[in-house]
Design a protein around this motif. Structure first.
Motif, PDB file in Angstrom:
ATOM      1  N   SER A 174      26.432  13.482  -3.126  1.00 44.94           N
ATOM      2  CA  SER A 174      26.180  13.436  -1.687  1.00 44.94           C
ATOM      3  C   SER A 174      26.313  14.790  -0.991  1.00 44.94           C
ATOM      4  O   SER A 174      27.092  14.935  -0.051  1.00 44.94           O
ATOM      5  CB  SER A 174      27.127  12.424  -1.029  1.00 44.94           C
ATOM      6  N   PRO A 175      25.535  15.793  -1.434  1.00 43.19           N
ATOM      7  CA  PRO A 175      25.548  17.036  -0.655  1.00 43.19           C
ATOM      8  C   PRO A 175      25.003  16.805   0.751  1.00 43.19           C
ATOM      9  O   PRO A 175      25.392  17.476   1.704  1.00 43.19           O
ATOM     10  CB  PRO A 175      24.638  17.969  -1.465  1.00 43.19           C
ATOM     11  N   TRP A 241      38.038  12.136 -11.702  1.00 41.47           N
ATOM     12  CA  TRP A 241      36.839  11.446 -12.159  1.00 41.47           C
ATOM     13  C   TRP A 241      35.668  11.860 -11.276  1.00 41.47           C
ATOM     14  O   TRP A 241      35.831  12.080 -10.075  1.00 41.47           O
ATOM     15  CB  TRP A 241      37.020   9.926 -12.068  1.00 41.47           C
ATOM     16  N   ILE A 242      34.489  11.936 -11.876  1.00 38.94           N
ATOM     17  CA  ILE A 242      33.290  12.309 -11.139  1.00 38.94           C
ATOM     18  C   ILE A 242      32.451  11.051 -10.911  1.00 38.94           C
ATOM     19  O   ILE A 242      32.014  10.395 -11.864  1.00 38.94           O
ATOM     20  CB  ILE A 242      32.451  13.358 -11.897  1.00 38.94           C
ATOM     21  N   LYS A 243      32.226  10.723  -9.644  1.00 37.06           N
ATOM     22  CA  LYS A 243      31.483   9.521  -9.273  1.00 37.06           C
ATOM     23  C   LYS A 243      30.078   9.906  -8.813  1.00 37.06           C
ATOM     24  O   LYS A 243      29.909  10.749  -7.942  1.00 37.06           O
ATOM     25  CB  LYS A 243      32.203   8.770  -8.150  1.00 37.06           C
ATOM     26  N   GLY A 244      29.068   9.282  -9.444  1.00 34.34           N
ATOM     27  CA  GLY A 244      27.690   9.570  -9.075  1.00 34.34           C
ATOM     28  C   GLY A 244      26.878  10.183 -10.196  1.00 34.34           C
ATOM     29  O   GLY A 244      25.802  10.730  -9.974  1.00 34.34           O
ATOM     30  N   HIS A 267      25.354   5.496  -6.018  1.00 35.42           N
ATOM     31  CA  HIS A 267      25.836   5.265  -4.651  1.00 35.42           C
ATOM     32  C   HIS A 267      25.277   3.952  -4.090  1.00 35.42           C
ATOM     33  O   HIS A 267      24.982   3.831  -2.904  1.00 35.42           O
ATOM     34  CB  HIS A 267      25.424   6.433  -3.746  1.00 35.42           C
ATOM     35  N   GLY A 268      25.120   2.968  -4.969  1.00 32.75           N
ATOM     36  CA  GLY A 268      24.605   1.681  -4.521  1.00 32.75           C
ATOM     37  C   GLY A 268      23.192   1.750  -3.980  1.00 32.75           C
ATOM     38  O   GLY A 268      22.786   0.912  -3.166  1.00 32.75           O
ATOM     39  N   ILE A 297      31.159   2.272 -14.692  1.00 29.79           N
ATOM     40  CA  ILE A 297      29.867   2.052 -14.045  1.00 29.79           C
ATOM     41  C   ILE A 297      30.044   1.263 -12.758  1.00 29.79           C
ATOM     42  O   ILE A 297      30.941   0.415 -12.669  1.00 29.79           O
ATOM     43  CB  ILE A 297      28.896   1.302 -15.004  1.00 29.79           C
ATOM     44  N   ASP A 298      29.209   1.532 -11.763  1.00 27.18           N
ATOM     45  CA  ASP A 298      29.106   0.639 -10.610  1.00 27.18           C
ATOM     46  C   ASP A 298      27.643   0.509 -10.210  1.00 27.18           C
ATOM     47  O   ASP A 298      26.773   1.214 -10.719  1.00 27.18           O
ATOM     48  CB  ASP A 298      29.997   1.075  -9.447  1.00 27.18           C
ATOM     49  N   GLY A 299      27.372  -0.448  -9.324  1.00 29.21           N
ATOM     50  CA  GLY A 299      26.017  -0.641  -8.827  1.00 29.21           C
ATOM     51  C   GLY A 299      25.329  -1.871  -9.364  1.00 29.21           C
ATOM     52  O   GLY A 299      25.016  -1.948 -10.560  1.00 29.21           O
TER      53      GLY A 299
END
Length: 379
Positions: A174-175, A241-244, A267-268, A297-299
């Motif tokens: 998310s820059p 942890w790195i998310k994305g 990011h969903g 994992i997510d999403g």
């Protein structure tokens, strides 16, 4: 003795699935809130495919296996949890229900799983963790953005560690914010009375800006592996942890920079539309990790079978966001508990019906993939 599913009924509503919870919870939200929580960026392709991508994977059950002592528990972030599912950091939960993150923390503690706390939480990290501890043992992680104000970023890290968080989840995708048409059409602004105490923004400060402009004012688009990871490491002993992450290349960089894990996430579907569904990105990330770094994992996870498929493809744990929001909107803490109960029961039954007696027995051998030209292809 087999557990029976708990049926929650309010008025004439019967909630048996996450789909039911989405329908009934969304009904209780006004349009601008519903659009904020449920929508993705631009054409909504990724937010949709995050869920539908699971359907091409088929489960290969084994029969006549003794599953009378099947256990869903596993160890995540150094703590045993009841099943391989945790709650993703999601901001503005008090917009779905006044208790917001406090209700979610209590529900997670009751179910025995970890919770992520967003930088955009409407309650402080101390309040959220304490709410969970009032119910039982807890596990929390703190989500973080790279901020222009490094002193503020450091204060968040210090507070999270002092409060008892075990890890920092650095949101790396998310820059800038994704192009979210519905937020712009609705001129979305955080409702009166809600604050963002972790980023030290009061109601008055928030009201003066749109969600997009507020984010751009504090978030740094100059983030980088070389600058951010060593800096965070110098400030905390928590895991990083790195998310994305969606590619093998970034998993390799996470390994190179000494991160503890990655969360395969888009990011969903709220950032760049048209990226791969997370379940489809998962295999290459697991291969790149090569057992040297943990992969979550997510999403798009909406059923216990989805959790099973993600574990079979190599994820150590799954994280959910929107099902919790729908639960909050539907009935506060009890609604979140219902979401977690549904997914726990479905996952447990899926394990037993495939002949798996432990999470460690779930593997690629448990799955096949649909082919247009013939029989199911084994993985």
């Amino acid at each position: 003795m087999e557990e029976k599913p708990v049926v929650v009924s309010m008025s004439n509503e019967i909630i048996l699935s996450i789909e039911d919870l989405q329908k009934e919870g969304s009904k209780k939200l006004p349009t601008f809130k519903r659009d904020f929580f449920n929508s993705g960026s631009t054409g909504q392709i990724t937010v949709h495919e995050n869920s539908t991508a699971y359907s091409k994977y088929r489960i290969r059950p084994r029969v006549l296996r003794n599953v009378s002592k099947a256990s869903t528990s596993t160890v995540v972030l150094g703590r045993r949890i009841s099943f391989p599912l945790c709650v993703s950091p999601a901001g503005l939960q008090a917009m779905a229900h006044p208790d917001g993150e406090l209700a979610t923390s209590r529900a997670c503690a009751k179910r025995g799983i970890h919770m992520g706390i967003s930088s955009f939480s409407n309650y402080t990290v101390e309040e959220v963790i304490q709410a969970g501890r009032e119910v039982g043992p807890t596990g929390h992680v703190m989500q973080l953005y790279t901020m222009k104000d490094r002193a503020l970023e450091e204060r968040i890290i210090r507070r999270a560690e002092a409060a008892g968080c075990t890890a920092i989840f650095l949101t790396a995708d998310s820059p800038v914010l994704g192009v979210r048409y519905n937020e712009w059409r609705n001129d979305f602004r955080t409702p009166d009375g809600l604050e963002f105490p972790m980023i030290e923004k009061t109601t008055e400060m928030i009201k003066a800006q749109t969600h997009d402009s507020s984010f751009m004012a504090f978030n740094s688009d100059s983030h980088s592996w070389a600058d951010d990871i060593p800096w965070i490491r110098s400030k905390t002993k928590m895991q990083i942890w790195i998310k994305g992450v969606l590619t093998a290349e970034d998993v390799l960089l996470a390994r190179e920079y000494g991160c503890d894990g990655v969360i395969v996430s888009n990011h969903g579907g709220r950032q760049l539309d048209g990226t791969s569904a997370t379940i489809d990105a998962l295999p290459e990330c697991v291969e790149a990790a090569d057992g040297k770094i943990r992969v979550h994992i997510d999403g798009g996870i909406r059923t216990g079978a989805d959790i099973f498929k993600a574990i079979a493809l190599g994820a150590e744990c799954c994280w959910i966001g929107r099902p919790v929001i729908w639960g909050l909107a539907y009935n506060g803490q009890k609604g979140v508990e219902k979401a977690l109960d549904i997914l726990y029961d479905e996952f447990r039954r899926c394990m037993m019906l495939t002949g798996c007696t432990s999470v460690s027995e779930i593997s690629k051998a448990s799955l096949g993939i649909v082919r247009a030209d013939g029989p199911l292809a084994r993985l």
